[in-house]
Design a protein around this motif. Structure first.
Motif, PDB file in Angstrom:
ATOM      1  N   ALA A  64       0.823  -1.211   0.000  1.00 23.71           N
ATOM      2  CA  ALA A  64       0.000   0.000   0.000  1.00 23.71           C
ATOM      3  C   ALA A  64       0.857   1.261   0.000  1.00 23.71           C
ATOM      4  N   SER A  65       0.401   2.269  -0.742  1.00 28.49           N
ATOM      5  CA  SER A  65       1.096   3.558  -0.783  1.00 28.49           C
ATOM      6  C   SER A  65       0.879   4.312   0.525  1.00 28.49           C
ATOM      7  N   LEU A 126       0.313 -18.468   1.436  1.00 27.64           N
ATOM      8  CA  LEU A 126       0.116 -18.159   0.021  1.00 27.64           C
ATOM      9  C   LEU A 126       0.336 -16.675  -0.246  1.00 27.64           C
ATOM     10  N   ALA A 127       1.427 -16.152   0.312  1.00 27.78           N
ATOM     11  CA  ALA A 127       1.761 -14.729   0.179  1.00 27.78           C
ATOM     12  C   ALA A 127       3.270 -14.559   0.171  1.00 27.78           C
ATOM     13  N   CYS A 128       3.769 -13.796  -0.786  1.00 30.01           N
ATOM     14  CA  CYS A 128       5.198 -13.521  -0.929  1.00 30.01           C
ATOM     15  C   CYS A 128       5.511 -12.121  -0.428  1.00 30.01           C
ATOM     16  N   MET A 129       6.713 -11.937   0.087  1.00 30.99           N
ATOM     17  CA  MET A 129       7.150 -10.607   0.486  1.00 30.99           C
ATOM     18  C   MET A 129       7.421  -9.733  -0.735  1.00 30.99           C
ATOM     19  N   PRO A 130       7.365  -8.418  -0.578  1.00 32.25           N
ATOM     20  CA  PRO A 130       7.778  -7.517  -1.667  1.00 32.25           C
ATOM     21  C   PRO A 130       9.285  -7.626  -1.899  1.00 32.25           C
ATOM     22  N   PRO A 131       9.757  -7.259  -3.095  1.00 30.15           N
ATOM     23  CA  PRO A 131      11.207  -7.178  -3.308  1.00 30.15           C
ATOM     24  C   PRO A 131      11.813  -6.118  -2.388  1.00 30.15           C
ATOM     25  N   PRO A 132      13.069  -6.283  -1.989  1.00 30.98           N
ATOM     26  CA  PRO A 132      13.688  -5.341  -1.040  1.00 30.98           C
ATOM     27  C   PRO A 132      13.660  -3.891  -1.506  1.00 30.98           C
ATOM     28  N   GLU A 133      13.742  -3.655  -2.813  1.00 29.76           N
ATOM     29  CA  GLU A 133      13.767  -2.274  -3.309  1.00 29.76           C
ATOM     30  C   GLU A 133      12.377  -1.639  -3.356  1.00 29.76           C
ATOM     31  N   TYR A 157       5.396 -18.805  -6.736  1.00 26.24           N
ATOM     32  CA  TYR A 157       6.307 -19.388  -5.761  1.00 26.24           C
ATOM     33  C   TYR A 157       7.739 -18.926  -5.997  1.00 26.24           C
ATOM     34  N   THR A 158       8.104 -18.778  -7.267  1.00 20.91           N
ATOM     35  CA  THR A 158       9.479 -18.389  -7.602  1.00 20.91           C
ATOM     36  C   THR A 158       9.653 -16.876  -7.730  1.00 20.91           C
ATOM     37  N   GLY A 159       8.613 -16.117  -7.405  1.00 24.18           N
ATOM     38  CA  GLY A 159       8.708 -14.667  -7.439  1.00 24.18           C
ATOM     39  C   GLY A 159       8.352 -14.074  -8.789  1.00 24.18           C
ATOM     40  N   GLY A 160       8.435 -12.756  -8.870  1.00 25.65           N
ATOM     41  CA  GLY A 160       8.089 -12.060 -10.102  1.00 25.65           C
ATOM     42  C   GLY A 160       6.615 -11.725 -10.165  1.00 25.65           C
ATOM     43  N   LYS A 161       6.036 -11.875 -11.354  1.00 21.52           N
ATOM     44  CA  LYS A 161       4.635 -11.522 -11.551  1.00 21.52           C
ATOM     45  C   LYS A 161       4.119 -12.236 -12.790  1.00 21.52           C
ATOM     46  N   LEU A 166      -1.769  -8.232 -14.422  1.00 18.81           N
ATOM     47  CA  LEU A 166      -1.989  -6.825 -14.759  1.00 18.81           C
ATOM     48  C   LEU A 166      -1.674  -5.943 -13.555  1.00 18.81           C
ATOM     49  N   ARG A 167      -2.634  -5.100 -13.144  1.00 21.56           N
ATOM     50  CA  ARG A 167      -2.395  -4.193 -12.009  1.00 21.56           C
ATOM     51  C   ARG A 167      -2.876  -4.760 -10.677  1.00 21.56           C
ATOM     52  N   PHE A 168      -3.317  -6.014 -10.682  1.00 18.56           N
ATOM     53  CA  PHE A 168      -3.890  -6.581  -9.468  1.00 18.56           C
ATOM     54  C   PHE A 168      -2.822  -7.055  -8.481  1.00 18.56           C
ATOM     55  N   LEU A 169      -1.585  -7.202  -8.954  1.00 16.13           N
ATOM     56  CA  LEU A 169      -0.521  -7.663  -8.074  1.00 16.13           C
ATOM     57  C   LEU A 169       0.805  -7.094  -8.537  1.00 16.13           C
ATOM     58  N   ASP A 170       1.614  -6.636  -7.591  1.00 15.50           N
ATOM     59  CA  ASP A 170       2.943  -6.131  -7.902  1.00 15.50           C
ATOM     60  C   ASP A 170       3.938  -7.285  -8.027  1.00 15.50           C
ATOM     61  N   GLN A 171       5.149  -6.965  -8.485  1.00 17.35           N
ATOM     62  CA  GLN A 171       6.234  -7.933  -8.462  1.00 17.35           C
ATOM     63  C   GLN A 171       6.478  -8.363  -7.021  1.00 17.35           C
ATOM     64  N   VAL A 172       6.744  -9.658  -6.813  1.00 20.17           N
ATOM     65  CA  VAL A 172       6.977 -10.169  -5.466  1.00 20.17           C
ATOM     66  C   VAL A 172       8.290 -10.940  -5.419  1.00 20.17           C
ATOM     67  N   SER A 173       8.833 -11.067  -4.221  1.00 27.71           N
ATOM     68  CA  SER A 173       9.953 -11.975  -3.997  1.00 27.71           C
ATOM     69  C   SER A 173       9.425 -13.408  -4.009  1.00 27.71           C
ATOM     70  N   SER A 174      10.313 -14.363  -4.143  1.00 26.73           N
ATOM     71  CA  SER A 174       9.870 -15.754  -4.103  1.00 26.73           C
ATOM     72  C   SER A 174       9.490 -16.149  -2.677  1.00 26.73           C
ATOM     73  N   ILE A 175       8.732 -17.236  -2.578  1.00 24.62           N
ATOM     74  CA  ILE A 175       8.388 -17.764  -1.255  1.00 24.62           C
ATOM     75  C   ILE A 175       9.657 -18.136  -0.484  1.00 24.62           C
TER      76      ILE A 175
END
Length: 280
Positions: A64-65, A126-133, A157-161, A166-175
């Motif tokens: 969230a912003s 069933l949730a990945c952390m955001p990338p560190p940046e 599971y391996t991260g990314g998107k 589309l806009r429903f989910l940001d890039q994520v880190s892997s599990i």
């Protein structure tokens, strides 16, 4: 729990995913969530369990912003629930746990980052952390139980998107990177203990492997349940989703009762053992 407390009781706050509600999480709306098993645990083991509700706008989770959080600060909301449960429902401030599924898991990461001093442990399902940046990362160690599925069509599971997100989910880190982050924060650098759960049904094409860092359940630990070939459905033995949901989100594992697994991980952990004790 229905019985009169004889001492302070553990507190578990459960956070639903997108499209669900607190009622559905507690099994009071269709389809009943596997996290409704927390009601059985509450009665059996004298645990206070709260199902928080995001409302129509959803959670202001770890993606969230600042502007969204200013309008709806769900960490402050959960913090207020904790304070209320301690004051009114005999909850033990030393044994407070948060468990979130999907978007609720993304909020659990944010709660663990912003108010770790109020928690003894947390679980993200069933949730990945955001990338560190992408966001400000947690800086305090905390016991974490992470549950991910290798064929999850929503949380990679391996991260990314996924391209269709589309806009429903940001890039994520892997599990696995998400689990590794909490291991490094806790100083748990040894090789994990690995065990495969017993398989119950031939029709279930998924398998579960548990990786556990930290040998003492009363101290900092990190656990990762890897659901091989599982989809975006909380694993459960007792609460099975209809087959049409499996067709949409992938297979639901039947070897692991997700609420019981979380309670096994949580129950021996207290806030003082997490390394940043703050008096209530």
């Amino acid at each position: 729990p229905s019985k009169t407390p004889c001492s302070k009781r553990p507190l578990v706050i459960a956070l639903h995913g997108t499209g669900a509600t607190a009622e559905q999480l507690f099994g009071m709306a269709f389809p009943p969530s596997p996290l409704s098993v927390w009601l059985e645990i509450a009665e059996r083991d004298d645990v206070v369990v709260v199902a928080a509700d995001a409302g129509e706008d959803g959670w202001s989770d770890c993606f969230a912003s600042d502007a969204r959080v200013a309008k709806q600060d769900d960490v402050a909301f959960i913090s207020a629930i904790i304070d209320h449960a301690i004051a009114e429902h005999e909850a033990d401030p030393e044994r407070v746990y948060v468990m979130g599924v999907s978007r609720g898991g993304l909020l659990a990461y944010r709660i663990a980052a912003e108010i770790p001093h109020k928690l003894a442990a947390f679980s993200a399902v069933l949730a990945c952390m955001p990338p560190p940046e992408r966001v400000r990362m947690p800086s305090k160690p905390l016991s974490a139980l992470i549950i991910g599925a290798t064929a999850d069509p929503l949380m990679p599971y391996t991260g990314g998107k996924y391209f269709y997100a589309l806009r429903f989910l940001d890039q994520v880190s892997s599990i696995e990177d998400s689990a590794r982050f909490w291991c490094e924060l806790a100083g748990l650098t040894e090789t994990s203990a690995v065990s495969e759960l017993a398989h119950r049904h031939d029709w279930d094409k998924t398998r579960v492997v548990l990786y556990l860092w930290g040998g003492d359940p009363t101290k900092l630990q990190v656990g990762l349940y890897k659901i091989i070939d599982g989809g975006h459905a909380e694993p459960s033995i007792a609460q099975r989703y209809p087959s049409w949901i499996n067709k949409l989100v992938g297979q639901q594992n039947a070897d692991l009762e997700v609420a019981e697994a979380a309670w096994t991980f949580f129950k021996d952990k207290c806030r003082a053992a997490q390394g940043h004790y703050v008096a209530a």
